[in-house]
Motif scaffolding. Structure first.
Motif, short mmCIF file in Angstrom:
data_model
loop_
_atom_site.label_atom_id
_atom_site.label_comp_id
_atom_site.label_asym_id
_atom_site.label_seq_id
_atom_site.Cartn_x
_atom_site.Cartn_y
_atom_site.Cartn_z
N TYR A 48 -72.39 130.40 -37.99
CA TYR A 48 -71.52 130.27 -39.07
C TYR A 48 -70.21 130.71 -38.78
CZ TYR A 48 -69.56 131.44 -43.70
OH TYR A 48 -68.74 131.66 -44.97
N LYS A 49 -69.67 131.25 -37.95
CA LYS A 49 -68.39 131.47 -37.48
C LYS A 49 -67.68 130.32 -36.93
CE LYS A 49 -68.90 136.36 -36.47
NZ LYS A 49 -68.90 137.70 -35.36
N LYS A 50 -68.47 129.28 -36.62
CA LYS A 50 -67.75 127.95 -35.83
C LYS A 50 -67.24 127.04 -37.16
CE LYS A 50 -70.87 128.14 -31.97
NZ LYS A 50 -72.36 127.50 -31.24
N ILE A 51 -67.58 127.19 -38.08
CA ILE A 51 -67.22 126.15 -39.36
C ILE A 51 -66.11 126.63 -39.92
CG2 ILE A 51 -69.66 125.80 -39.54
CD1 ILE A 51 -69.81 127.01 -42.23
N PRO A 52 -65.37 125.70 -40.57
CA PRO A 52 -63.91 126.03 -41.22
C PRO A 52 -63.96 127.16 -42.36
CG PRO A 52 -64.22 123.66 -40.72
CD PRO A 52 -65.48 124.50 -40.75
N GLU A 53 -65.12 127.12 -42.92
CA GLU A 53 -65.27 128.06 -44.10
C GLU A 53 -65.17 129.65 -43.55
OE1 GLU A 53 -68.08 128.03 -47.85
OE2 GLU A 53 -69.02 129.32 -46.38
N PHE A 54 -65.55 129.79 -42.47
CA PHE A 54 -65.54 131.16 -42.09
C PHE A 54 -64.10 131.25 -41.50
CE2 PHE A 54 -65.27 134.40 -38.64
CZ PHE A 54 -65.93 135.54 -39.00
N GLN A 55 -63.77 130.56 -40.54
CA GLN A 55 -62.27 130.57 -39.86
C GLN A 55 -61.13 130.51 -40.82
OE1 GLN A 55 -62.54 127.18 -37.36
NE2 GLN A 55 -64.06 128.20 -36.04
N ASN A 56 -61.17 129.87 -42.00
CA ASN A 56 -60.11 129.87 -43.17
C ASN A 56 -60.22 130.86 -44.18
OD1 ASN A 56 -59.04 127.64 -41.12
ND2 ASN A 56 -60.17 126.12 -42.42
N ILE A 57 -61.40 131.08 -44.48
CA ILE A 57 -61.61 131.78 -45.89
C ILE A 57 -62.39 133.15 -45.51
CG2 ILE A 57 -62.73 131.86 -48.04
CD1 ILE A 57 -62.55 128.73 -48.17
N ASN A 58 -63.45 133.06 -44.85
CA ASN A 58 -64.38 134.54 -44.81
C ASN A 58 -64.18 135.03 -43.26
OD1 ASN A 58 -65.22 134.06 -47.25
ND2 ASN A 58 -67.07 132.82 -46.66
N TYR A 59 -63.00 134.95 -42.79
CA TYR A 59 -62.83 135.52 -41.33
C TYR A 59 -63.03 136.99 -41.25
CZ TYR A 59 -58.18 135.62 -43.76
OH TYR A 59 -57.29 135.87 -44.45
N ASN A 60 -62.99 137.80 -42.36
CA ASN A 60 -63.21 139.06 -42.33
C ASN A 60 -64.74 139.70 -42.67
OD1 ASN A 60 -60.76 139.86 -41.75
ND2 ASN A 60 -59.92 139.71 -43.78
N MET A 61 -65.55 138.59 -42.99
CA MET A 61 -66.66 138.82 -43.44
C MET A 61 -67.66 139.59 -42.39
SD MET A 61 -69.74 136.16 -44.53
CE MET A 61 -69.01 135.95 -46.13
N THR A 62 -68.28 140.76 -42.80
CA THR A 62 -69.36 141.44 -41.94
C THR A 62 -70.65 140.87 -42.10
OG1 THR A 62 -70.12 142.82 -43.78
CG2 THR A 62 -67.99 143.85 -42.63
N LEU A 63 -71.44 141.31 -41.12
CA LEU A 63 -72.79 140.58 -41.04
C LEU A 63 -73.63 141.00 -42.12
CD1 LEU A 63 -75.14 139.40 -39.10
CD2 LEU A 63 -75.69 141.68 -38.12
N ASN A 64 -73.48 142.32 -42.84
CA ASN A 64 -74.08 142.48 -44.02
C ASN A 64 -73.71 141.47 -45.06
OD1 ASN A 64 -75.72 144.58 -43.14
ND2 ASN A 64 -74.21 146.03 -43.34
N GLU A 65 -72.49 141.19 -45.14
CA GLU A 65 -72.12 140.23 -46.27
C GLU A 65 -72.55 138.94 -46.12
OE1 GLU A 65 -67.77 142.18 -47.31
OE2 GLU A 65 -67.77 140.91 -45.79
N PHE A 66 -72.52 138.61 -44.60
CA PHE A 66 -73.11 137.34 -44.16
C PHE A 66 -74.64 137.18 -44.87
CE2 PHE A 66 -75.71 134.76 -41.12
CZ PHE A 66 -75.33 133.56 -41.41
N LYS A 67 -75.59 138.24 -44.60
CA LYS A 67 -76.73 138.19 -44.91
C LYS A 67 -76.97 137.72 -46.45
CE LYS A 67 -78.38 141.59 -41.67
NZ LYS A 67 -79.27 142.86 -41.22
N ILE A 68 -76.36 138.22 -47.53
CA ILE A 68 -76.12 137.90 -48.75
C ILE A 68 -76.07 136.68 -49.02
CG2 ILE A 68 -75.30 138.41 -51.07
CD1 ILE A 68 -74.20 141.05 -50.01
N ILE A 69 -75.03 135.92 -48.50
CA ILE A 69 -75.03 134.38 -48.79
C ILE A 69 -76.13 133.68 -47.73
CG2 ILE A 69 -72.58 134.55 -48.93
CD1 ILE A 69 -72.06 133.38 -46.38
#
Length: 339
Positions: free
Chosen positions: A67-88
């Motif tokens: 997920y960290k390789k795609i633009p959504e993470f790199q440009n928007i969700n770059y501060n997302m934690t693993l626990n937050e990732f689990k939700i989506i």
């Protein structure tokens, strides 16, 4: 033969009704997946894998690293934690799991019907169309997701609208088959097919525009009604914008079209109600549709004024299913043909 035919129709009804309900659930979960921005959390199609969610920290880290390789993470969700990732992740996983269940349930019973009842006088291969459309929907779903993996922060709103529209078409096809099986009573006096078809086109257009709005996050602007921040037209666009090739990328214009189509649709629904009165048709046949439309308008206004709050936006999307189903009942009663 009579008992065999009776069993075939009974099993067919049960299968179609269950499949109809599964499609509704899937549309609801799909809508929430979009509204929670969860649709890009799984970056591979995983047609035959991914049946189980990650079961250990290594598997979770793998999915998160992808997920960290795609633009959504790199440009928007770059501060997302693993626990937050689990939700989506779980929202998208639930949507894909439901898709697998729908796919299997749209095919396995058909094999049973084919082997058990293929000599039955009521047997038909037409129900395989449902399975073929479900397969097509799976391809379109991945085609939609792939549009947000390389250059864009989100999926294409055009592909999103196709994905939603096809899901609703499959649902409507199943519902029409159900009405056929239950021998729905027809109108003795017919309503103009031109009027009915035009209203159907407006409903479809409204759903497509709604999908565009969702894909463009257009519900986050102009959160007032009946005006658009004090004006009838959006005040951040000019006349040339309506003629631009980027017309359908402009959320302000899309929201305006969505509002305008709703007003036009309401006018023609009033004409439809007048036809029921004029032809002295049983008004009970349109009351549920009228209620569905008014409730959908109410949900649309609440969704807009709340800034597209998830609970209202999700209900508004599900409301389109009630509108379509209740209108399909009118179309079926006005038709003399079965599919």
């Amino acid at each position: 033969m009579f008992v065999n035919s009776d069993n075939y129709i009974k099993y067919l009804k049960l299968w179609l009704i269950t499949l109809f309900l599964l499609i509704i659930i899937m549309v609801g979960v799909g809508g929430l997946t979009r509204l929670t921005d969860s649709g890009l959390s799984i970056t591979a199609w995983e047609l035959f894998t991914g049946i189980l969610p990650p079961l250990n920290i290594n598997e979770w880290n793998f999915y998160f690293s992808e997920y960290k390789k795609i633009p959504e993470f790199q440009n928007i969700n770059y501060n997302m934690t693993l626990n937050e990732f689990k939700i989506i992740f779980y929202w998208e996983y639930a949507h894909r799991l439901l898709a697998r269940i729908v796919g299997l349930f749209s095919f396995i019973p058909l094999l049973f019907f084919s082997f058990k009842f293929n000599n039955n006088q009521f047997y038909s291969n037409k129900y395989y169309l449902i399975f073929l459309l479900v397969c097509l929907q799976g391809f379109i779903g991945w085609y939609m997701v792939s549009s947000g993996l390389i250059e864009n922060n989100d999926v294409s709103h055009f592909r999103l609208s196709v994905h939603l529209t096809l899901a609703l078409f499959i649902m409507c096809l199943i519902f029409w088959f159900i009405l056929d099986l239950f021998n729905t009573k027809k109108f003795k006096i017919k309503i103009s097919n031109l009027l009915l078809f035009f209203i159907l086109l407006l409903i479809i257009l409204q759903i497509v525009l709604g999908a565009f709005l969702s894909g463009l996050d257009g519900g986050l602007i102009y959160n007032s009604w009946p005006d658009m921040n004090g004006d009838f037209f959006p005040n951040d666009v000019v006349i040339n914008d309506y003629l631009s090739s980027q017309l359908f990328y402009n959320p302000s214009i899309i929201q305006f079209f969505h509002r305008l189509t709703a007003y036009i649709l309401l006018f023609f629904i009033l004409l439809l109600n007048y036809q029921f009165i004029k032809k002295k048709l049983d008004f009970k046949n349109i009351l549920f549709f009228d209620f569905a439309i008014l409730f959908q308008v109410f949900l649309g206004i609440i969704t807009l004024m709340s800034g597209a709050e998830i609970k209202y936006a999700s209900l508004h999307q599900l409301g389109s299913i009630i509108v379509l189903s209740s209108y399909l009942l009118i179309l079926h009663k006005n038709s003399n043909q079965q599919l």
